[in-house]
Enzyme design. Structure first.
Site, short mmCIF file in Angstrom:
data_model
loop_
_atom_site.label_atom_id
_atom_site.label_comp_id
_atom_site.label_asym_id
_atom_site.label_seq_id
_atom_site.Cartn_x
_atom_site.Cartn_y
_atom_site.Cartn_z
N SER A 1 -0.08 4.60 32.53
CA SER A 1 -0.34 4.26 31.13
C SER A 1 0.25 5.28 30.17
CB SER A 1 -1.84 4.15 30.88
OG SER A 1 -2.46 5.42 30.92
N HIS B 1 1.77 6.70 -4.12
CA HIS B 1 0.81 5.60 -4.02
C HIS B 1 1.47 4.29 -4.45
CE1 HIS B 1 -3.04 3.47 -4.33
NE2 HIS B 1 -2.59 2.99 -5.49
#
Length: 479
Positions: A195, A458
Site C-alpha cells: 500500500s 482568497h
C-alpha cells in the site's frame, strides 16, 4: 576511442537532467541508454500513471455530474484500450522531448548496455532487452557499442520491481506496475499487495474504473511512510469508495487458476482467509539496478541492493558516482534530478549544498491525493522534539466547498522551542500541487512567524496551509 568529461549511465529523470546540467557547465557529456530515453519515469512510471489517473478522475467527475448540477446525456464509461493509448501517447511525446533536449544541449547519446571496465572507462554492448517487448532501436544519431572513456562516470540506472518468492509476475495473472499500465481490459476484481504510492495509485485507478479492489499491507497502516493521522484519513476515504483493506496482513501463498488467482492471506490475529481475484498486482517496493555494471570487481560499496554514496553522490571509488533510485531511498524522480545536479556541480567545482533528504517531498496521486515533506508528528517526537501541531480541515475552506471537495486535512508540525517547521502533511484535492509551498518554506528555514505573516490569496486551497500554521499556535480563524 571517444573520450568525455562525464558519462551518465541511464537516461531517466536523474540521468538526462544530470547530463544536461553537466553540458551547461561546459563539460563534454554523453548519456548511455539501453531501451528508452526518459527511463522508467517517463515511459513506465510517473508520467503514464498520471495520465491513467487523470482519465479515472474525469470518469469520476462524470459519474458524479449531478453533484455539480449537471446532466449527462447518456452514460459515461471507460474505454480501457483508449485510456491506455492516451497514456502511451503522453509518454511517447515526452520521451521525444528528452531526445530533443539532449541534442539541444549537445549531449551525445550512446545506445546499449554499459559496464564499467575500470575507473574512467566503460564498455557498451548492443541492448538485448526491453521492459515491454523486443529491444527498441536506437534514436537517430546515437552512437553504438564500443569502448568509451570519461573522467567522471555517473550511475543513474534506476530500479525495478521487487519480486517476492512464490509471487513471481507472469504478465497475465500476476502483474507488476508495468503490466498494470497496459491492461487488455479492466479486471472485475483486483488484489494489490503493498500500500505504498504505487500500490495505492493503481488500486485507486482500477477502483474508479469499476474493479472490486482488495489491498493487503504487511505493516499496521497503509501508506506506511506518511503521518498516521493522514494515512487514517485516506484509509477512511478509500473504504468509503469500496476498497477492502487488510493491514498487518501478509500473503503466504498464491495459486493460479485459468483466469484468476487465489491468495492465502494471514491476518494480524493469526487467522487465514482465501481471496480470489482476476488479477494480482505485486507492489512491494523496488530494488536498485546494480547488477552487470562491474561494481564488485571495482570495489564499489553497496548496501541493501543500492550503491552507497555521500552527500554529493560520490561512491567509494574515485571518479564513480551514483544518483537516483540506484543510490537508495527516497526513490523519487525529483530526488534523482536534484541529486544529479548536485553531483555535477560538485564535479565542476561549484561547491553545492549536499542533498538534504529530509526536505524532499513525497506525493501519491490517488483519490484523495496525499502529499508530505519532513518529519511526521511521530518521527518528530521520536527525534526528541517538543512539538506544536496544527490542523485544518477542507470543510472549513470556501474554495474546497465550491470545488465539491470538502473532505481532506492539512497538518503542520513545528518545533515548539524555535518555531522551525519540521514537517507538513496533507490529504485531499490538489495537495500534490500545494505541498511545494511548505517545501520552499523549509528550505528557507522559515519559522511559524513568517508563515503567519504571509498573505495567502482568497479563495484558494492554499489558505488551509495558512490556517494550519495558525492552528498550531491557537490562532486559527475559520474553525
Amino acid at each position: 576511442m571517444s573520450s568525455y568529461d562525464v558519462i551518465v549511465i541511464g537516461s531517466g529523470p536523474g540521468g538526462y537532467v544530470t547530463a544536461i546540467r553537466a553540458a551547461q557547465l561546459g563539460l563534454k557529456t554523453a548519456v548511455v541508454e539501453r531501451e528508452h530515453l526518459g527511463g522508467i519515469c517517463l515511459n513506465w512510471g510517473c508520467i503514464p500513471t498520471k495520465a491513467l489517473l487523470r482519465s479515472a478522475e474525469i470518469l469520476h467527475y462524470g459519474q458524479h455530474a449531478k453533484d455539480y448540477g449537471l446532466v449527462l446525456n447518456g452514460s459515461i464509461s471507460a474505454d480501457t484500450a483508449a485510456v491506455v493509448k492516451r497514456s502511451r501517447g503522453v509518454s511517447a511525446q515526452l520521451a521525444t522531448g528528452v531526445g530533443f533536449l539532449l541534442k539541444k544541449n549537445k549531449v551525445d547519446v550512446i545506445w546499449g548496455e554499459a559496464t564499467i571496465t575500470k575507473p574512467g572507462e566503460i564498455s557498451v554492448v548492443a541492448s538485448t532487452r526491453s521492459v515491454q517487448g523486443p529491444p527498441i532501436p536506437p534514436p537517430k544519431g546515437a552512437q553504438g557499442p564500443g569502448t568509451y572513456q570519461a573522467k567522471h562516470i555517473i550511475l543513474a540506472t534506476g530500479a525495478r520491481p521487487r519480486v517476492l518468492p512464490g509471487i513471481e509476475p507472469d504478465r497475465k495473472l500476476i502483474w507488476t506496475y508495468f503490466d498494470a499500465m497496459v491492461p487488455a481490459e479492466t479486471p472485475k476484481s483486483l488484489l494489490v499487495i503493498g500500500s505504498g504510492a504505487i500500490g495505492i495509485e493503481f488500486a485507486s485507478f482500477y477502483r474508479t474504473l469499476g474493479a472490486e479492489v482488495t489491498v493487503v499491507e504487511v505493516l499496521p497502516q497503509i501508506l506506511p511512510v506518511e503521518d498516521e493521522e493522514i494515512a487514517a484519513h485516506a484509509r477512511k476515504r478509500f473504504e468509503k469508495q469500496g476498497f477492502k483493506i487488510l493491514t498487518g496482513a501478509k500473503v503466504t501463498k498464491v495459486e493460479k487458476g485459468a483466469n484468476s488467482v487465489t491468495a492465502t492471506v494471514e491476518t494480524a490475529d493469526g487467522k487465514t482467509q482465501a481471496i480470489t481475484a482476476d488479477r494480482l498486482i505485486s507492489a512491494v517496493g523496488v530494488v536498485g539496478n546494480i547488477e552487470n555494471l562491474g561494481l564488485e570487481k571495482l570495489g564499489v560499496k553497496t548496501e541493501r541492493g543500492c550503491i552507497v554514496t555521500d552527500g554529493v553522490a560520490r561512491t567509494s571509488v574515485p571518479g564513480i558516482y551514483a544518483i537516483g533510485d540506484v543510490a537508495g531511498p527516497p526513490m523519487l524522480a525529483h530526488k534523482a534530478e536534484h541529486e544529479g545536479v548536485v553531483c555535477v556541480e560538485a564535479i565542476a567545482g561549484k561547491h553545492p549544498h549536499p542533498l538534504e533528504k529530509d526536505k524532499i517531498p513525497g506525493c501519491t496521486y490517488c483519490t484523495p491525493q496525499v502529499a508530505s515533506v519532513g518529519l511526521t508528528e511521530k518521527k518528530a517526537k521520536e527525534a526528541g522534539y517538543e512539538v506544536k501541531v496544527g490542523r485544518f480541515p477542507f470543510i472549513g475552506n470556501g474554495k474546497a466547498i465550491a470545488l465539491g471537495e470538502p473532505e481532506g486535512l492539512v497538518k503542520t508540525v513545528f518545533d515548539a522551542k524555535t518555531g522551525k517547521l519540521l514537517g507538513a502533511h496533507m490529504v485531499g484535492a490538489e495537495v500534490t500541487e500545494l505541498i511545494q509551498g511548505f517545501v520552499i518554506a523549509m528550505n528557507l528555514e522559515t519559522t511559524e512567524e513568517e508563515l503567519m505573516h504571509a498573505v495567502f490569496p482568497h479563495p484558494t486551497l492554499s489558505e488551509m496551509m495558512h490556517e494550519s500554521v495558525l492552528d498550531a499556535y491557537g490562532r486559527a480563524i475559520h474553525m
